[in-house]
Each structure stands twice: as structure tokens, then as C-alpha cells.
Motif scaffolding. Structure first.
Motif, PDB file in Angstrom:
ATOM      1  N   PHE A 281       0.829  -1.202   0.000  1.00 51.69           N
ATOM      2  CA  PHE A 281       0.000   0.000   0.000  1.00 51.69           C
ATOM      3  C   PHE A 281       0.870   1.262   0.000  1.00 51.69           C
ATOM      4  O   PHE A 281       0.570   2.244  -0.692  1.00 51.69           O
ATOM      5  CB  PHE A 281      -0.918   0.009   1.232  1.00 51.69           C
ATOM      6  N   ARG A 282       1.914   1.231   0.770  1.00 52.90           N
ATOM      7  CA  ARG A 282       2.796   2.411   0.856  1.00 52.90           C
ATOM      8  C   ARG A 282       3.435   2.684  -0.505  1.00 52.90           C
ATOM      9  O   ARG A 282       3.521   3.835  -0.943  1.00 52.90           O
ATOM     10  CB  ARG A 282       3.860   2.184   1.927  1.00 52.90           C
TER      11      ARG A 282
ATOM     12  N   THR B  86       4.155   9.668   2.909  1.00 52.60           N
ATOM     13  CA  THR B  86       3.722   8.563   3.765  1.00 52.60           C
ATOM     14  C   THR B  86       4.547   8.513   5.037  1.00 52.60           C
ATOM     15  O   THR B  86       5.693   8.982   5.075  1.00 52.60           O
ATOM     16  CB  THR B  86       3.850   7.216   3.029  1.00 52.60           C
ATOM     17  N   ALA B  87       3.943   7.932   6.078  1.00 55.74           N
ATOM     18  CA  ALA B  87       4.656   7.721   7.346  1.00 55.74           C
ATOM     19  C   ALA B  87       4.114   6.467   7.996  1.00 55.74           C
ATOM     20  O   ALA B  87       2.928   6.122   7.829  1.00 55.74           O
ATOM     21  CB  ALA B  87       4.476   8.919   8.269  1.00 55.74           C
ATOM     22  N   TYR B  88       4.968   5.790   8.755  1.00 61.48           N
ATOM     23  CA  TYR B  88       4.644   4.469   9.304  1.00 61.48           C
ATOM     24  C   TYR B  88       5.002   4.427  10.785  1.00 61.48           C
ATOM     25  O   TYR B  88       6.062   4.935  11.191  1.00 61.48           O
ATOM     26  CB  TYR B  88       5.436   3.405   8.539  1.00 61.48           C
ATOM     27  N   ALA B  89       4.107   3.824  11.575  1.00 62.28           N
ATOM     28  CA  ALA B  89       4.399   3.590  12.994  1.00 62.28           C
ATOM     29  C   ALA B  89       3.838   2.237  13.366  1.00 62.28           C
ATOM     30  O   ALA B  89       2.820   1.799  12.817  1.00 62.28           O
ATOM     31  CB  ALA B  89       3.780   4.691  13.863  1.00 62.28           C
TER      32      ALA B  89
ATOM     33  N   PHE C 122       0.339   5.140   8.128  1.00 59.07           N
ATOM     34  CA  PHE C 122       0.216   3.702   8.339  1.00 59.07           C
ATOM     35  C   PHE C 122       0.474   3.377   9.808  1.00 59.07           C
ATOM     36  O   PHE C 122       1.550   3.722  10.337  1.00 59.07           O
ATOM     37  CB  PHE C 122       1.220   2.940   7.459  1.00 59.07           C
ATOM     38  N   LEU C 123      -0.493   2.737  10.448  1.00 59.02           N
ATOM     39  CA  LEU C 123      -0.374   2.353  11.860  1.00 59.02           C
ATOM     40  C   LEU C 123      -0.468   0.834  11.947  1.00 59.02           C
ATOM     41  O   LEU C 123      -1.551   0.255  11.848  1.00 59.02           O
ATOM     42  CB  LEU C 123      -1.476   3.004  12.696  1.00 59.02           C
ATOM     43  N   ASP C 124       0.658   0.173  12.098  1.00 54.03           N
ATOM     44  CA  ASP C 124       0.731  -1.282  12.103  1.00 54.03           C
ATOM     45  C   ASP C 124       0.622  -1.809  13.535  1.00 54.03           C
ATOM     46  O   ASP C 124       0.691  -1.049  14.501  1.00 54.03           O
ATOM     47  CB  ASP C 124       2.040  -1.732  11.456  1.00 54.03           C
TER      48      ASP C 124
END
Length: 926
Positions: free
Chosen positions: A67-68, A78-81, A220-222
Motif C-alpha cells: 500500500f505504501r 507517507t509515514a509508518y508507525a 500507516f499504523l501497524d
């Protein structure tokens, strides 16, 4: 000057390109996410929040990476955590760091985050110095909320018990009072106590600035199953309220966790959120992923499919090893289990999770046996277990997700085979005890039909097979045969139990048996499954006999009486003392029309197993059909004394009493049958016949109306009501019922015969003859149809044809008064008066109240010049007619008047009939 070399791609670019080339599957999810970028911001189809969820190892993080990439292809920032962030503050820090690395630094947020970390450290230091004063209630509540946001609450992950809320609250109070190191007054205390209140508005400002420069921002929150408990409410407020400010419309949030979204929080926003549940790969997707890695050899692919259950992380891991053959495919169960339990470090809980995988379904009692622990400890562990993402079910009945349970079972079976056996033996013993309790009050032949007993027995068999497949298999096969006696679905449950035990324990024999039985059931139902068990199940003589009985029963229920009788014959030959074989053969013979043979078999069944209500009921019904109502009544009385709860026995006794002329008792019995089962069709129709005999025609029709209402697609009910309407002279209504009966069953001979009779009465002789011919083509020995056709031939002035049909009917029913009357009438029309008189004498002797027979005999006597005797018959006929109900009385008086008019005509020369003619005329006018 040399030529300039083109810039070499970076290592990251090369890795990313390779990863993209390897992505396989999840096309629907990728399309949904990608297409969302093509929708205007205010389009009702656009989604602002995507939630990916599924079990550990199903590929959620990998899909987020895809998706990213898709988002960045469209120019998105985009940013991810993930769960490295302990709460909203740490999540905001992780996102800000990701933005900064892409050239979008949120300076004010960074500054406040630095102050937050410093203030938090100061609060802890202040707390460690100690303070005899109790913390304020406000600070204590805020501290608790802050610890929840930090992920430092007790029993949450690795930080369980790390910080005492009261201790932190004291530090916050000291900061607010300016007593901590480097004091900044109450501002830092607020930042520590409720960081999201201070930091979130600043984050939203930074996002607004960035959103003006890029087409999209995607967050994005995993690992949301871990972070959701302290992010969910905050994220909901950020996206749906103005508590912290406003969020730009070109922001999309993607979360990924093991559980679906909390409907209490997000359930009211279906047009805002897109749920993307992930299941393990299908076989086609798994094969696609393996092929992309160069693994295409069928034996290897088959082994990977077996070991991974389509779990993408395991498929990918095995594909990376590029195994040369199936023996080189390493069992990934340990890896899978570690992923499922990676957040749990308590060895007791990890062991409990593994033990809970052993049963197919789980409740508190089963779990206590599986975990082998005290009741108090088991209660707490079971409560914890039911909260795990891979444990589902309703109420107190839990079930592990298959993709999680399979590797847990393999790990236990391969790592500790003796413990595996011991645990399954313990579970089998527990289920066996519960099964014995459930059997209380049930007969042996009722067990498999009882759902509670059956469920416990199948669970017991499953664990026996898991503990010792070789020794338990013969027992399981014998039980599979018994299960066939309760029908196809129960047989499938037994076959699935065999197949699953074989799969879970790695034993080929039970797995193959289960698969073959399921295939047999699919091909030919219960008879085919029992044929397989008889051919290869290794049963002893008694076991074979019992299986033949069950196969005979199944074939008989399917209408194949000839093959059913062969099975019962084999059962009797193998075990002559098996009462069930004689009973089944008797019932089958009765269904095939051999009631005398049925009685012989049922006599033997009663000798071998006396006092069984089902045997007495079957034999009593055979006696009834053989015209032995007294013998039927004796059997049915005994059956009801033994088991008064059988509606069929009450109905059968009512019909037997009807045959004996005991109408009141017959009606009472049929009433009892219908009290127990108000929709019992046979009892309703039979009660209608009793009411007809009692001349209660309105009640008769009411019963038949009810029968049709409850069973509108029953041809029999329609035909019976048609017959009642025909008897009442309502022929057009009767025809409607006959037409419907024949639409439902075009081969229904009796409906053709009855419709022919009504068409005859309506003066439609050609149609009537066609119907009666159809009835007799279908059933040449249909005596009633023969009589009706004979009467039609008489009306068409064809006495020879009438006599031929009457002769055939008399051969079938030599003591039927109506048939004898019809034959006598045909003989009289042929002027064979002496023969006619003999037939009519017999008819009147059999039924002195039959006005038709008495009237016909009077006519023949008059023709023989025995006029005084003829007059007596006509007088009797008048008396019988006057005793009838209004409709039948008028019809019979009309027929008698026609006969007397003919005999009193001038050329007949019998003035002695004149007074009787006058009385008949007066009766018709009354």
C-alpha cells in the motif's frame, strides 16, 4: 573529458524493485486502496480509513508495504508507525520522524516532543525522590491515562508493572509546583499528564502545511492489536471531531491488526471506513507465490501447502529456502507459533495457549482438562485465552483459527510425542465420562440421533485417534457405521472426525478413511458409505450384520425395497438372533405390500426382543392392512401401554377401531394423535374418514381443509378433500382439488379415478372415460376405478364392457357390496336376471343399508314377476332414503322415483306401485 556515467541505482532501490516483483496476491485489496486515490475528496465512495485485519502471519505488514508503494507512486507523503510507539505521543514522534526523513520536518512538534521527553524524565526523577504526600486525584487520574497512552499500564506487554501511576502522579504534582529539576511550572506537568492534548493540535498543523504541498498524505499504523487499546479513541477524535483541530481532507489512514475494528467506536461510520479482512492464501495464490520464487515441483508444492495452510509468511519463508524435494521442506510450526505468541512471555500462558489448541472446540471444562490445572487457575487462563485474536466462537464455546491451530498441533506432536499422547488420552477419558452421563435415559438406538451425546462421542473418538491412531481406528470405523444410522449429515460428521484426526496427528489411515467416506457419501449417500465399510472395515460377523441392517434401513427409506430386503437377508444370515434385522425386514416387506410376510418377521422380532413399541406398532398396522382389526387392536393396545407418547400408535389404533365400527373410540384416539402432533397429515385425513362414517360432513371437510392448509403440496390431502366434495355433490370444487393433486403428482392413479367419477357426474363422459383409462393404465388392479368405469359403460349403454370391468373388480374384491351391485346391474341390463339376482342378494346381505343394491334388486325381482318382493325392496329403499341427510336423501329419492315411474308406465302395467309413487313424490316435496 570522458563520458558521464549514468547514476547507479541505490541498494534501497534495488531491494524495493525486487520486493515489488515478488508481491503476489491480494489483488482485490490492492485495487480497493489504489482506486480510492482516483475518487474526488467529496465522493461518497471515497474512504478515509482502511483497516486491514487477520491472524498473525497472514501478510498484513507486507500488504501495508505494498500500500505504501502504491501511495508513493501517486505522489503521496507517507509515514509508518508500529507497536514500537507506546501511545499517541510516541506515535506522533514516529510519524514526525518519518516525515522529517522525507524532507517535511514538523519543527514545532519536534520541539514539543523534546520538551515532553525531558518533562517525562523529570517527572520520573521527581517521583523517585519520594514524597510522603498523597498525589492529587486529578494528577492520579491523569497519570493513569498517561500510562495507558504510554503502554505502561500493568499487564500490557513487556512494560507490565514498570511504573506505578501513583508514583508518576506525585512527580507531576511536584512539576506543577515547580519542585522538580529545571522547573517550568505547570506547563510541563500538563505535557506529561496529557501529552496528546498538547501535541495533537501541533501535529494537525504540520499535516495541514504538508498537505498543501503534496496530493496525498497516508499514515500507516501497524500492529494495531497492540496499539489500538490506547490509540483507538485518540484516532477517532482526530478523524471525526474538532477536539484537537481539523485534519486535511487528503489524508488517508491505514491501520493493520489482528482484530476487526471496535464497532462500539467505529461502527457508526460504515461509509468512512473500509474493512479489509485477510485470510490465508488460497491454493492458487500459494502456488502463484511459490512459482514467483521458482518453486514449481509438484511434490514440493504439495508439502508446502500441507505445512503452511496458506499462511503467507510461512509460504514465503519456505519458498526462500528453495527446497529440492518434499523431504527438504522444513516444518515451520515453531516459527508460526512464535509469531502467534510473540507478545506473550509468561510461560504458563504460552503453555495454556498450546494446550487449548488440542481440542477441536473449547469450553471452560474442556480447557481445564487440556491444561491439566486447578479450577481456580484454569478460570483465569481461560478468560485470558478467549481474548486472543485467533480464538473465536460464541458464548463459552471457543475455537482456534485453523491456520493457528494446525502449527500448534504439529509443534506439540513433534516436540513431545509422549506428552501429546498423554494429553489426548486425558481428553478422551474426560469426553468419555461426559458421554456416559449424556446417555442416561436414552435407548441404544437413540444415541447417535441425540446431538449432545453425539458431539461428545465424536470428540472422544477424535482424541482417541490422536492418541493412538492404529488401535483407535477399528473402533472409529464401527462408530462411523453406527453414525450412518442417524442419517447422512451425522455420517459426514463422523467421516470429518476421522479425516481431521488423521490430518492433525499425521496418520494416513484415518485421514484416508475419512476422505473416502466423505467421497462415498457424496456419491451415493449412506448406502454407499456402508458398502465401503462392509467391504473394507474389517468388522466381525455381528458388526457386519449391524451394518447390513443400517444399509437396509437407508435403502428402504429411499424406496429401494428390493435391495433393502437383500441387506436384511444378509444380516439375518450373519446373526439370526439380531432382532433389528427381523424388524427391519418386516417393515420393508410391509412397505413393499407383503403384509403377511411382514407379520412373520415382526413375530420373530417380538420373540427376540419382546415389548418393543416400534415392533408392536408395525405389526399392528400390518394386521390392520390385512383386514384383521382385532389382532391390530391387541398389538396397538400393548404399544400404547408401553409408550403412550407415540402419535402414530394413537392414529393407527383409531383407524383399527374405525374398521371395527367403534366410531367414538376411533375419534378419541385420532384426537389424541392430533393433540400430540397437530400437523399429522395421516391422522387428520383418517379422522376426516371417521367423521364421514359418523355423517359429520361439515367436520369432515373442516379436517380436510386443515390438512390442505398445513400440507398444500400433498396430493393425497387434495384428493381426499376432492372425494369429500364429490360425495357432497360439489363436483366443480372437487375437480379443482383433483387437478391440483395431478399437477403435484402426474402419476397419481386414484386422482385420475376420482376425477373421472366427478366428470361422469357432471355429464362429461368422454373426459371421464379418459381419466378412468389413465387410472387403470397406471394401476390395472384398481378395483374402485374398474367399478367407476363399469358404471360409465352402463350409462353409455355398453353393458358388455360394463360387465367385463365388473368381473375384474369382483375378482379383486369378491366381498365388496358396491362391486357386486355394479355386476348385478350389468347382468340385469343383459337380461341375465337370475345371475343378477344372485349377485344383488349377496350385495344386500353384505350391506343391508346400501340403497343402490336394494333398489337394483327390487328392479330385478319386478322383472322376474316377483312383484310383492319387489315392492318390499322399494319400501325398504324409501325408508333408507328418508334416514339420509338432506342432500343424499334428495338424490336417492330422485333415483327411486325414476325407477318407479318406469315400472308404473302404462306399458309396464303395475298399478300396485301407484301408492308408493305418491309417497315418494310427497317425500320429495317435503
Amino acid at each position: 573529458m570522458g563520458r558521464t556515467r549514468p547514476a547507479a541505482p541505490s541498494m534501497q532501490d534495488l531491494i524495493e524493485e525486487r520486493r515489488r516483483a515478488r508481491f503476489v496476491g491480494r489483488d482485490a485489496e490492492r485495487d480497493a486502496f489504489r482506486d480510492n486515490f482516483g475518487l474526488p475528496l467529496d465522493d461518497g465512495r471515497r474512504r478515509y480509513l482502511f483497516h486491514v485485519h487477520g491472524d498473525a502471519g497472514v501478510g498484513k505488514t507486507f500488504l501495508l508495504g505494498e500500500f505504501r508503494r502504491l501511495a508513493e507512486e501517486r505522489g503521496a507523503l507517507t509515514a509508518y508507525a508500529d507497536d514500537a510507539a507506546g501511545g499517541p505521543a510516541d506515535t506522533m514522534a514516529a510519524l514526525a520522524g518519518e516525515f522529517a526523513r522525507q524532507g517535511h520536518r514538523f519543527r514545532e512538534l519536534d520541539r514539543l516532543l523534546d520538551r515532553y521527553r525531558e518533562a517525562r524524565h523529570a517527572a520520573r526523577s521527581a517521583a523517585e525522590e519520594g514524597d510522603p504526600r498523597e498525589p492529587s486525584a486529578v494528577s492520579l487520574a491523569a497519570a493513569r491515562a498517561s500510562l495507558v497512552a504510554l503502554g505502561l499500564v500493568p499487564a500490557v506487554g513487556a512494560f507490565a508493572g514498570a511504573v506505578d501511576p501513583a508514583q508518576l502522579a506525585q512527580g507531576v504534582d511536584r512539576l506543577r509546583a515547580g519542585a522538580g529539576p529545571r522547573p517550568r511550572g505547570g506547563e510541563d506537568g500538563e505535557l506529561v499528564a496529557a501529552p496528546e492534548r498538547v501535541l495533537t493540535p501541533v501535529l494537525l498543523d504540520g499535516l495541514a502545511e504538508a498537505a498543501a504541498e503534496v496530493p496525498w498524505i497516508v499514515l500507516f499504523l501497524d500492529a494495531y492489536e497492540r496499539t489500538g487499546p490506547f490509540l483507538d479513541a485518540w484516532l477517532h477524535d482526530v478523524m471525526t471531531t474538532r477536539r484537537y483541530g481539523t485534519l486535511p481532507g487528503n489524508v488517508v489512514v491505514v491501520t493493520a491488526g489482528q482484530r476487526p475494528f471496535d464497532t462500539a467506536c467505529w461502527g457508526g461510520l460504515p461509509d468512512f471506513v473500509a474493512e479489509l479482512p485477510l485470510a490465508p492464501f488460497t491454493e492458487a495464490e500459494t502456488r502463484g507465490l511459490l512459482a514467483a520464487r521458482g518453486v514449481v515441483a509438484e511434490p514440493v508444492v504439495g508439502e508446502v501447502l500441507r505445512l503452511t495452510g496458506g499462511l503467507p509468511v510461512l509460504v514465503s519463508a519456505l519458498a526462500e529456502t528453495r527446497p529440492a524435494g518434499p523431504e527438504a521442506v522444513a516444518d515451520p510450526s515453531g516459527t508460526a507459533v512464535e509469531r502467534f505468541l510473540r507478545w506473550e512471555r509468561d510461560p504458563v500462558r504460552r503453555a495454556a495457549a498450546l494446550a487449548g489448541a488440542l481440542p477441536r472446540t473449547l469450553d471452560a471444562d474442556v480447557f481445564r482438562v487440556a491444561a491439566d490445572c486447578a479450577e481456580e487457575e484454569a478460570a483465569g487462563l481461560f478468560g485470558w485465552l478467549r481474548g486472543l485474536s485467533f480464538v473465536g466462537g460464541r458464548g463459552d464455546r471457543l475455537r482456534y483459527h485453523d491456520v493457528v491451530r494446525a502449527p500448534m498441533l504439529r509443534l506439540q506432536r513433534t516436540d513431545a510425542p509422549r506428552a501429546w499422547t498423554a494429553r489426548h488420552e486425558r481428553l478422551a477419558g474426560a469426553y468419555g465420562g461426559w458421554r456416559a452421563e449424556a446417555a442416561a435415559g436414552l435407548d441404544a438406538d437413540e444415541l447417535w440421533a441425540d446431538e449432545a451425546w453425539r458431539e461428545l462421542r465424536l470428540a472422544e473418538l477424535y482424541h482417541l485417534l490422536c492418541a493412538a491412531p492404529r488401535t483407535a481406528l477399528p473402533v472409529a470405523l464401527r462408530d462411523a457405521a453406527d453414525a450412518c444410522g442417524a442419517g447422512g449429515e451425522v455420517a459426514r460428521d463422523a467421516a470429518r472426525t476421522l479425516a481431521q484426526a488423521g490430518e492433525d496427528t499425521g496418520a494416513e489411515a484415518p485421514r484416508a478413511w475419512g476422505a473416502e467416506l466423505l467421497g462415498a457419501l457424496e456419491r451415493g449417500g449412506v448406502p454407499e458409505a456402508l458398502r465401503l465399510l462392509l467391504a473394507r472395515g474389517g468388522f466381525d460377523a455381528r458388526g457386519q450384520a449391524a451394518a447390513h441392517v443400517l444399509r437396509g434401513r437407508a435403502l428402504g427409506h429411499g424406496g429401494d425395497h428390493a435391495r433393502a430386503l437383500v441387506e436384511y437377508d444378509r444380516a439375518v444370515a450373519l446373526d439370526p438372533g439380531l432382532a433389528a434385522a427381523h424388524h427391519g425386514r418386516g417393515v420393508t416387506r410391509a412397505r413393499a405390500g407383503d403384509h403377511a410376510g411382514a407379520v412373520a418377521d415382526l413375530d420373530r422380532a417380538e420373540e427376540l426382543a419382546p415389548g418393543r413399541p416400534e415392533t408392536l406398532l408395525a405389526r399392528g398396522d400390518c394386521h390392520r392392512l390385512l383386514g384383521r382389526p382385532g389382532a391390530a387392536l391387541a398389538d396397538l393396545d400393548r404399544a400404547l401401554a408401553l409408550d403412550p407418547a407415540r402419535p402414530a400408535a394413537w392414529a393407527a389404533r383409531g383407524v383399527a377401531r374405525h374398521a371395527l365400527g367403534r366410531l367414538d373410540e376411533a375419534l378419541a384416539d385420532l384426537d389424541r394423535a392430533l393433540e400430540a402432533d397437530p400437523g399429522y397429515l395421516w391422522a387428520l385425513v383418517r379422522r376426516a374418514r371417521v367423521r364421514r362414517s359418523r355423517h359429520e360432513h361439515a367436520a369432515q371437510l373442516a379436517d380436510l381443509d386443515r390438512a390442505v392448509e398445513l400440507h398444500p403440496d400433498s396430493p393425497w390431502a387434495r384428493c381426499e378433500r376432492g372425494d369429500a366434495l364429490r360425495a357432497a355433490g360439489r363436483h366443480e370444487e372437487a375437480l379443482a382439488d383433483y387437478d391440483r393433486a395431478l399437477a403435484l403428482d402426474p402419476a397419481y392413479a386414484s386422482a385420475y379415478a376420482s376425477r373421472g367419477a366427478s366428470r361422469r357426474a357432471l355429464g362429461r363422459p368422454d373426459e371421464a372415460l379418459a381419466d378412468l383409462d389413465r387410472a387403470l393404465e397406471a394401476v390395472p388392479a384398481h378395483a374402485w376405478a374398474l367399478r367407476q368405469r363399469a358404471l360409465l359403460h352402463l350409462e353409455r349403454d355398453a353393458p358388455e364392457q360394463a360387465l367385463a370391468d365388473a368381473d375384474r373388480a369382483a375378482g379383486l374384491r369378491p366381498d365388496d357390496a358396491l362391486v357386486l351391485c355394479c355386476r348385478g346391474t350389468a347382468l340385469a341390463r343383459l337380461r341375465r336376471f337370475d345371475e343378477a339376482l344372485a349377485e344383488l342378494d349377496r350385495a344386500v346381505a353384505l350391506d343391508p343399508h346400501d340403497t343402490g343394491a336394494v333398489r337394483a334388486r327390487g328392479t330385478v325381482l319386478h322383472a322376474l314377476d316377483r312383484r310383492a318382493e319387489a315392492l318390499r325392496d322399494f319400501e325398504t329403499c324409501l325408508g333408507l332414503a328418508l334416514a339420509l341427510g338432506t342432500g343424499p336423501r334428495a338424490a336417492e329419492l330422485g333415483r327411486l322415483a325414476d325407477v318407479l315411474d318406469g315400472l308404473s308406465a302404462p306399458d309396464a302395467g303395475d298399478p300396485a306401485l301407484a301408492p308408493l309413487r305418491a309417497r315418494v313424490a310427497a317425500a320429495r316435496e317435503a
